[in-house]
Design an enzyme around this catalytic site. Structure first.
Site, PDB file in Angstrom:
ATOM      1  N   ASP A  30      53.025   5.834-103.133  1.00 46.17           N
ATOM      2  CA  ASP A  30      52.304   5.907-104.407  1.00 46.17           C
ATOM      3  C   ASP A  30      52.238   7.349-104.875  1.00 46.17           C
ATOM      4  OD1 ASP A  30      51.408   3.048-104.464  1.00 46.17           O
ATOM      5  OD2 ASP A  30      50.315   3.674-102.674  1.00 46.17           O
ATOM      6  N   ASP A  46      49.945   9.739-107.342  1.00 48.87           N
ATOM      7  CA  ASP A  46      48.768   9.950-108.189  1.00 48.87           C
ATOM      8  C   ASP A  46      48.953  11.247-108.956  1.00 48.87           C
ATOM      9  OD1 ASP A  46      47.673   7.652-107.138  1.00 48.87           O
ATOM     10  OD2 ASP A  46      46.477   8.703-105.635  1.00 48.87           O
ATOM     11  N   ASP A  85      38.769  15.006-100.196  1.00 51.02           N
ATOM     12  CA  ASP A  85      38.185  14.830 -98.871  1.00 51.02           C
ATOM     13  C   ASP A  85      38.743  15.780 -97.808  1.00 51.02           C
ATOM     14  OD1 ASP A  85      40.650  13.570 -98.920  1.00 51.02           O
ATOM     15  OD2 ASP A  85      39.860  11.570 -98.500  1.00 51.02           O
TER      16      ASP A  85
END
Length: 459
Positions: free
Chosen positions: A74, A76, A150
């Site tokens: 993926d 982003d 994070d």
């Protein structure tokens, strides 16, 4: 003026190490990313935003994977454009999200997630009684967006146009050192979002990274905060963990970190029993192998395998109490699924697949009459059959049962009739099938549509 002076004296990279508002900028020859691994649609989105006057970068896990030489699944995108500004630039774009608005941009079946740079959360941002942030739509500059991410390895930005990587928190160095490190004060970050503790486990196991001591230390104490997270989010994270390609390593790390309590009740008991441990290990190893080979994986099969020995224990107890075998099995399945649904929000489709797999197991022991032919037509036959083979391989039941069904599954109609006829004398069955075995083609050409099984999921 002070920052400019620091840059001149110490150089940009050393200054960045001291000041997280300044990025270390890595050129193509320094980071070594192969631009051929970058999605053409990700390039299309970043280019469109940049042409409209905005900043735009590939961000997060995609950059991490690119630096590791792995093609990301993926991509982003992060930008300083607001969700409304992003939406106006693309024909198929949809704003979603309550806690933080994002934009889904679609190109055919390819979905890219575009987020606006997030700012430092306001003190007034709503939280629950445990400190978990419930909603925060604060936008901000790129360096604050990096601070909000994070882990250091997920806080880098890649610009496909000039092939630069912007690194605010030493993520590239941590990748080289194979170290997982949280950004900021660990206790505060886990309290903001307890799911980060599960992500620590998943990334460390999947990437084979060590967890930085300060990042690991609070987890055992703060693990109960997972109980305050919506069950659907916990389920999504558990599914990612089990389908990471390192499922067994993830479960071992979960136990080591004290995070498994409440997620998979009685997992300790299962893994401490020789047959249970062997069964779960075989199932997860098979799952990891399928993922490594690029094959599909069935969540229903996975959870059916993880929870089977709980079902088996309750099934035995119900039969000992006088219930007939089939009703006893359904009662056992109800008990286990009810306890798990509350914690993991198992989707109805997954729960249905699990019930089908479990309910087929007693039927495999009936190898006479029309039963074998009817079972072969079951839409979940392949999943149930693969589950049976795991039971045989773990030593739970006689391997001869699995051998008989393998012969029956792979034979033509004539030999299937011979196998059924010899069902009363199973020892003769395998030899009978070997007289004339048709090419492997499954029941009456193929299993019915939807028979995804195998430790996971299909042929």
């Amino acid at each position: 003026m002070i920052k400019k002076l620091i840059r001149k004296i110490l150089g940009v990279k050393e200054a960045a190490a001291r000041d997280h508002s300044v990025a270390v900028v890595l050129r193509a020859q320094e980071h070594g990313i192969d631009p051929r691994l970058v999605s053409s649609n990700a390039i299309r989105v970043t280019s469109s935003l940049q042409e409209a006057g905005f900043d735009a970068f590939v961000v997060g896990g995609a950059v991490r994977d690119l630096l590791l030489g792995v093609k990301p699944k993926d991509f982003d995108i992060a930008t300083n454009a607001t969700p409304e500004q992003v939406k106006r630039l693309f024909r198929r774009a949809f704003i979603i999200g309550k806690r933080f608005q994002i934009v889904h941009v679609m190109f055919g079946q390819d979905l890219l997630e575009v987020t606006t740079f997030r700012g430092i959360g306001a003190d007034s941002a709503p939280t629950d009684e445990h400190g978990r942030v419930l909603r925060d739509n604060t936008f901000g500059p790129q360096h604050e967006d990096a601070l909000r991410r994070d882990f250091t390895i997920n806080a880098m930005y890649y610009n496909p146009a000039n092939e630069e990587v912007w690194d605010y928190h030493g993520g590239s160095a941590d990748i080289r050192a194979k170290t997982l490190r949280i950004i900021g004060q660990p206790e505060a970050r886990y309290r903001e979002d307890p799911v980060r503790m599960l992500r620590v486990v998943r990334f460390a196991a999947r990437l084979n990274f060590s967890i930085e001591p300060g990042t690991a230390a609070p987890i055992a104490v703060m693990a109960p905060l997972i109980n305050n997270v919506p069950a659907a989010r916990v389920f999504d994270e558990m599914l990612k963990l089990l389908m990471s390609g390192r499922a067994l390593a993830c479960l071992v790390q979960l136990r080591k970190s004290g995070l498994h309590h409440g997620l998979l009740p009685l997992l300790d008991v299962v893994l401490e029993q020789p047959l249970g441990a062997k069964f779960v290990t075989l199932a997860l190893d098979s799952t990891d192998a399928r993922i490594a080979a690029g094959k599909t994986v069935s969540p229903g099969f996975l959870f059916a395998a993880l929870l089977w020995h709980q079902v088996l224990e309750k099934w035995t107890a119900y039969r000992a109490a006088g219930e007939f075998p089939i009703p006893a099995l359904h009662l056992a399945a109800d008990d286990v699924l009810d306890s798990q649904t509350e914690k993991l929000a198992l989707q109805r489709k997954i729960g249905s697949d699990m019930r089908d797999i479990w309910a087929m197991q007693p039927r495999f022991e009936r190898r006479s009459g029309k039963t074998p032919h009817k079972l072969l037509e079951h839409p979940r036959f392949r999943a149930g059959y693969d589950f049976l083979l795991l039971r045989c391989a773990s030593g739970e039941i006689d391997a001869e049962i699995g051998e008989w069904w393998t012969d029956f599954y792979e034979s033509d109609e004539e030999n299937r009739d011979e196998l059924v006829a010899s069902g009363a004398n199973p020892a003769a069955a395998p030899g009978a099938a070997k007289k004339k075995r048709a090419p492997r083609r499954g029941p009456r050409s193929r299993p019915a549509s939807g028979t995804t099984g195998g430790a996971a999921g299909g042929e």
